[in-house]
Design a protein around this motif. Structure first.
Motif, PDB file in Angstrom:
ATOM      1  N   HIS A  16     -56.067   6.171  35.524  1.00 34.74           N
ATOM      2  CA  HIS A  16     -56.137   7.531  34.993  1.00 34.74           C
ATOM      3  C   HIS A  16     -57.413   7.665  34.170  1.00 34.74           C
ATOM      4  N   THR A  56     -51.824  14.034  40.521  1.00 43.21           N
ATOM      5  CA  THR A  56     -51.274  14.249  39.180  1.00 43.21           C
ATOM      6  C   THR A  56     -49.826  13.800  39.155  1.00 43.21           C
ATOM      7  N   GLU A  59     -46.275  12.844  32.845  1.00 46.69           N
ATOM      8  CA  GLU A  59     -46.191  11.764  31.882  1.00 46.69           C
ATOM      9  C   GLU A  59     -44.860  11.923  31.153  1.00 46.69           C
ATOM     10  N   ARG A  66     -50.598  13.758  33.917  1.00 44.94           N
ATOM     11  CA  ARG A  66     -51.607  12.701  33.887  1.00 44.94           C
ATOM     12  C   ARG A  66     -52.338  12.697  35.219  1.00 44.94           C
ATOM     13  N   LYS A  67     -53.671  12.633  35.163  1.00 46.88           N
ATOM     14  CA  LYS A  67     -54.493  12.606  36.369  1.00 46.88           C
ATOM     15  C   LYS A  67     -54.798  11.157  36.731  1.00 46.88           C
ATOM     16  N   ILE A  68     -54.454  10.813  37.969  1.00 48.27           N
ATOM     17  CA  ILE A  68     -54.670   9.457  38.478  1.00 48.27           C
ATOM     18  C   ILE A  68     -55.751   9.534  39.549  1.00 48.27           C
ATOM     19  N   TYR A  69     -56.758   8.646  39.428  1.00 49.40           N
ATOM     20  CA  TYR A  69     -57.873   8.624  40.379  1.00 49.40           C
ATOM     21  C   TYR A  69     -57.792   7.366  41.229  1.00 49.40           C
TER      22      TYR A  69
END
Length: 187
Positions: A16, A56, A59, A66-69
């Protein structure tokens, strides 16, 4: 430089944004931080370019998203391209930081890319040591005034030369080590 870092970090697995910012801030050294205003626009450009993807998830605490890459196949290709890119003498501190980033992610590139990077960095460090030595000789010969400042400058140059010589030896040893090891890079 930060593009290489983000793609390299995502080669290790999804992360994230806050984690990327935290790891990067700790990687660049004391006194240097990466701001959200630098990192998040970079992440947006990487998503837009197709090099990473964003998902996303909720959370649990606070209900924030929460942004997950995660890196894409195109991102892996871009990462390899950046790792193959020759080191440039853009400034001693910047070049050193780029080299350190590259070394951290050596396990994700073929042996020949690692060797090329080490050879390039070795040439830059050797050139820097020669520059410092030449300037030191010039000052010792010309004896510019004021003498007290010249003497102190010579001390500083002596430090830079010795640190450079140690770095040259370390890179030579690392280059030899990499040349002798098996290429364990997964195709």
């Amino acid at each position: 430089m930060f593009e290489l870092f983000v793609l390299g970090e995502l080669m290790t697995g999804e992360k994230h944004g806050y984690m990327l910012q935290d790891v990067l801030s700790n990687s660049v050294g004391l006194g240097r931080k990466i701001s959200s205003g630098t990192l998040y626009p970079l992440l947006a450009r990487l998503v837009e370019g197709g090099w990473i993807q964003l998902r996303t998830e909720e959370e649990t605490k606070g209900g924030r998203t929460r942004k997950i890459y995660e890196i894409t196949e195109a991102g892996r290709e871009r990462f390899l391209e950046l790792m193959k890119k020759p080191l440039e003498s853009v400034g001693e501190a910047e070049t050193e930081l780029i080299f350190r980033f590259k070394m951290v992610y050596f396990q994700y590139v073929p042996k020949d890319v690692r060797i090329d990077c080490l050879k390039q960095y070795l040439q830059l460090v050797e050139r820097n040591v020669k520059f410092v030595s030449d300037f030191e000789s010039y000052l010792a010969e010309q004896k510019p005034e004021p003498a007290r400042q010249r003497v102190q400058l010579l001390r500083v140059l002596e430090l830079r030369k010795r640190l450079g010589e140690v770095e040259v030896r370390w890179v030579q040893e690392e280059l030899k080590r990499v040349q002798e090891q098996e290429d364990e890079w997964p195709e």
